[in-house]
Design a protein around this motif. Structure first.
Motif, PDB file in Angstrom:
ATOM      1  N   ALA A   1      -6.909   0.659  -3.347  1.00 20.15           N
ATOM      2  CA  ALA A   1      -6.245   1.813  -2.522  1.00 20.15           C
ATOM      3  C   ALA A   1      -5.987   2.973  -3.510  1.00 20.15           C
ATOM      4  CB  ALA A   1      -5.709   1.726  -1.439  1.00 20.15           C
ATOM      5  N   HIS A   2      -5.106   2.710  -4.534  1.00 17.99           N
ATOM      6  CA  HIS A   2      -4.478   3.659  -5.490  1.00 17.99           C
ATOM      7  C   HIS A   2      -4.765   3.315  -6.774  1.00 17.99           C
ATOM      8  CE1 HIS A   2      -2.702   4.755  -1.622  1.00 17.99           C
ATOM      9  NE2 HIS A   2      -2.012   3.593  -1.347  1.00 17.99           N
ATOM     10  N   GLY A   3      -5.729   3.907  -7.247  1.00 23.29           N
ATOM     11  CA  GLY A   3      -6.087   3.528  -8.550  1.00 23.29           C
ATOM     12  C   GLY A   3      -5.151   3.982  -9.555  1.00 23.29           C
ATOM     13  N   GLY A   4      -4.780   3.082 -10.539  1.00 17.39           N
ATOM     14  CA  GLY A   4      -3.592   3.487 -11.592  1.00 17.39           C
ATOM     15  C   GLY A   4      -2.299   2.847 -11.071  1.00 17.39           C
ATOM     16  N   ALA A   5      -2.306   2.557  -9.808  1.00 15.04           N
ATOM     17  CA  ALA A   5      -0.962   2.182  -9.690  1.00 15.04           C
ATOM     18  C   ALA A   5      -0.831   0.731 -10.070  1.00 15.04           C
ATOM     19  CB  ALA A   5      -0.709   1.946  -7.901  1.00 15.04           C
ATOM     20  N   THR A   6       0.613   0.220 -10.453  1.00 19.00           N
ATOM     21  CA  THR A   6       1.171  -0.941 -11.062  1.00 19.00           C
ATOM     22  C   THR A   6       1.494  -1.846  -9.967  1.00 19.00           C
ATOM     23  OG1 THR A   6       1.711   0.153 -13.122  1.00 19.00           O
ATOM     24  CG2 THR A   6       2.612  -1.949 -12.776  1.00 19.00           C
ATOM     25  N   VAL A   7       0.599  -2.728  -9.538  1.00 21.69           N
ATOM     26  CA  VAL A   7       0.816  -3.500  -8.508  1.00 21.69           C
ATOM     27  C   VAL A   7       0.560  -5.010  -8.860  1.00 21.69           C
ATOM     28  CG1 VAL A   7       0.606  -4.202  -5.958  1.00 21.69           C
ATOM     29  CG2 VAL A   7       0.291  -1.892  -6.573  1.00 21.69           C
TER      30      VAL A   7
ATOM     31  N   LEU B   1       0.849  -1.252   0.071  1.00 24.50           N
ATOM     32  CA  LEU B   1      -0.183   0.012  -0.129  1.00 24.50           C
ATOM     33  C   LEU B   1       0.797   1.196  -0.248  1.00 24.50           C
ATOM     34  CD1 LEU B   1      -2.732  -1.078   2.640  1.00 24.50           C
ATOM     35  CD2 LEU B   1      -3.074  -0.434   0.182  1.00 24.50           C
ATOM     36  N   ARG B   2       1.858   1.278   0.924  1.00 19.66           N
ATOM     37  CA  ARG B   2       2.729   2.416   1.074  1.00 19.66           C
ATOM     38  C   ARG B   2       3.588   2.642  -0.242  1.00 19.66           C
ATOM     39  NH1 ARG B   2       4.327   6.339   0.633  1.00 19.66           N
ATOM     40  NH2 ARG B   2       5.213   7.941   2.037  1.00 19.66           N
ATOM     41  N   LEU B   3       4.131   1.576  -0.893  1.00 24.01           N
ATOM     42  CA  LEU B   3       4.998   1.743  -1.955  1.00 24.01           C
ATOM     43  C   LEU B   3       4.109   2.242  -3.053  1.00 24.01           C
ATOM     44  CD1 LEU B   3       7.333  -1.171  -1.756  1.00 24.01           C
ATOM     45  CD2 LEU B   3       7.776   1.255  -1.227  1.00 24.01           C
ATOM     46  N   ALA B   4       2.882   1.715  -3.180  1.00 24.09           N
ATOM     47  CA  ALA B   4       2.065   2.100  -4.442  1.00 24.09           C
ATOM     48  C   ALA B   4       1.581   3.535  -4.353  1.00 24.09           C
ATOM     49  CB  ALA B   4       0.610   1.028  -4.425  1.00 24.09           C
ATOM     50  N   GLU B   5       1.169   3.897  -3.168  1.00 25.88           N
ATOM     51  CA  GLU B   5       1.102   5.604  -2.752  1.00 25.88           C
ATOM     52  C   GLU B   5       2.094   6.337  -3.049  1.00 25.88           C
ATOM     53  OE1 GLU B   5      -0.669   8.032   1.085  1.00 25.88           O
ATOM     54  OE2 GLU B   5       1.028   6.366   1.521  1.00 25.88           O
ATOM     55  N   ALA B   6       3.235   5.812  -3.040  1.00 23.30           N
ATOM     56  CA  ALA B   6       4.444   6.539  -3.306  1.00 23.30           C
ATOM     57  C   ALA B   6       4.843   6.742  -4.893  1.00 23.30           C
ATOM     58  CB  ALA B   6       5.680   6.097  -2.568  1.00 23.30           C
ATOM     59  N   GLY B   7       4.007   5.910  -5.549  1.00 22.77           N
ATOM     60  CA  GLY B   7       4.209   5.887  -7.084  1.00 22.77           C
ATOM     61  C   GLY B   7       5.050   4.822  -7.574  1.00 22.77           C
TER      62      GLY B   7
ATOM     63  N   VAL C   1      -2.549  -7.723  -3.237  1.00 25.34           N
ATOM     64  CA  VAL C   1      -2.269  -7.029  -4.516  1.00 25.34           C
ATOM     65  C   VAL C   1      -3.724  -6.140  -4.931  1.00 25.34           C
ATOM     66  CG1 VAL C   1      -2.041  -7.136  -6.868  1.00 25.34           C
ATOM     67  CG2 VAL C   1      -0.327  -8.566  -5.159  1.00 25.34           C
ATOM     68  N   ASP C   2      -4.840  -6.859  -4.725  1.00 23.55           N
ATOM     69  CA  ASP C   2      -5.987  -6.125  -5.099  1.00 23.55           C
ATOM     70  C   ASP C   2      -6.283  -4.968  -4.055  1.00 23.55           C
ATOM     71  OD1 ASP C   2      -6.390  -7.907  -7.092  1.00 23.55           O
ATOM     72  OD2 ASP C   2      -7.876  -9.230  -5.912  1.00 23.55           O
TER      73      ASP C   2
END
Length: 274
Positions: free
Chosen positions: A81-87, A52-58, A75-76
């Motif tokens: 939580a961060h739409g558009g993030a590549t996870v 979550l935190r890394l996705a939030e950071a881009g 992963v979901d």
């Protein structure tokens, strides 16, 4: 699926064209914007918080775990939580060195770089007294805490060195520095994993030459971890000195804000040093 993977690859190719800007960016973009971070043990509470935190950071986040169902949920949750993030998630047996190497090579090939490996694989075995120690606990912990760290470090060593801003982060426990009688196998396993990580740090130092390392291996140390589920299950417990998984995730993300030379070979204490 193929269309989705191609779309991800095209997006990351575009990010990679400005790789230097990604790792030194200012003016609204942090050091993790567009960075590619692998997370081992991504399905547990600490792994979920870190995704979550890394996705939030881009960051582009590639999580692995041996439990595909729990990994898919983690992963979901990060994607939602961060739409558009590549996870993305990959089921990897980190007790198999070949699988670990294939994971590292596949990640670097698809995304063009690997800027971090966060090692969150954990486990605990202990006894009431030293004399009651069951040596089968050592066998289990050797696999979970030492062997997996050996495999991820060997697999990601060269990709992290090529990144120019790579970080290998091991999560350890204060008990490794001050073992208690009933935690002999656990503390010894953690201490061994720390020593292995410091050897990787020395490799990064030597490979950097006179200019200093351009990749770093560091150890984040907690007393123990706590999460919301643990608090709900034990509402009267104080969890004194424990680090919340969200605080750990914040500390992990913050390592990329510090230079490789500053953090390489360091134990970063998130709890008072014993």
């Amino acid at each position: 699926m193929k269309t989705r993977r191609n779309s991800r690859h095209m997006a990351v190719q575009k990010q990679d064209e400005e790789a230097t800007k990604m790792v030194t960016s200012t003016g609204g973009q942090g050091p993790l914007e567009g960075a590619v971070i692998a997370v081992a043990g991504a399905a547990g509470p600490a792994g979920r918080a870190t995704l979550l935190r890394l996705a939030e950071a881009g960051a582009v986040v590639v999580g692995s775990d041996s439990n595909p169902e729990r990994l898919a949920e983690a992963v979901d949750a990060a994607r939602y939580a961060h739409g558009g993030a590549t996870v993305i998630g990959e089921t990897v047996d980190l007790l198999d060195l070949d699988q670990a190497r294939e994971w590292a090579a596949r990640t670097e090939k698809e995304f063009g770089r690997v800027d971090g490996l966060v090692h969150l694989v954990g486990g605990w075995r202990g006894s009431a007294t030293f004399g009651e120690t069951d040596l089968s606990d050592w066998d289990v912990l050797h696999k979970l805490l030492i062997r997996t760290a050996q495999h991820t470090s060997l697999a990601f060593h060269e990709p992290l060195q090529r990144s120019g801003n790579g970080r290998y982060l091991l999560i350890s426990a204060a008990g490794a520095s001050k073992p208690t009688a009933g935690n002999a196998a656990y503390a010894a396993s953690k201490a061994a994993a720390e020593a292995w990580t410091l050897a990787l740090a020395d490799a990064f130092r030597k490979e950097g030459g006179e200019q200093g390392p351009n990749a770093a291996a560091a150890i984040l140390i907690v007393k123990a971890l706590v999460n919301d589920q643990m608090r709900a299950e034990r509402p009267n417990a104080k969890f004194a000195g424990f680090t919340d998984v969200t605080e750990l995730a914040e500390a992990i993300a913050g390592v990329w804000s510090r230079s490789a030379q500053e953090v390489n070979g360091k134990r970063l204490w998130l709890t008072p040093e014993p």
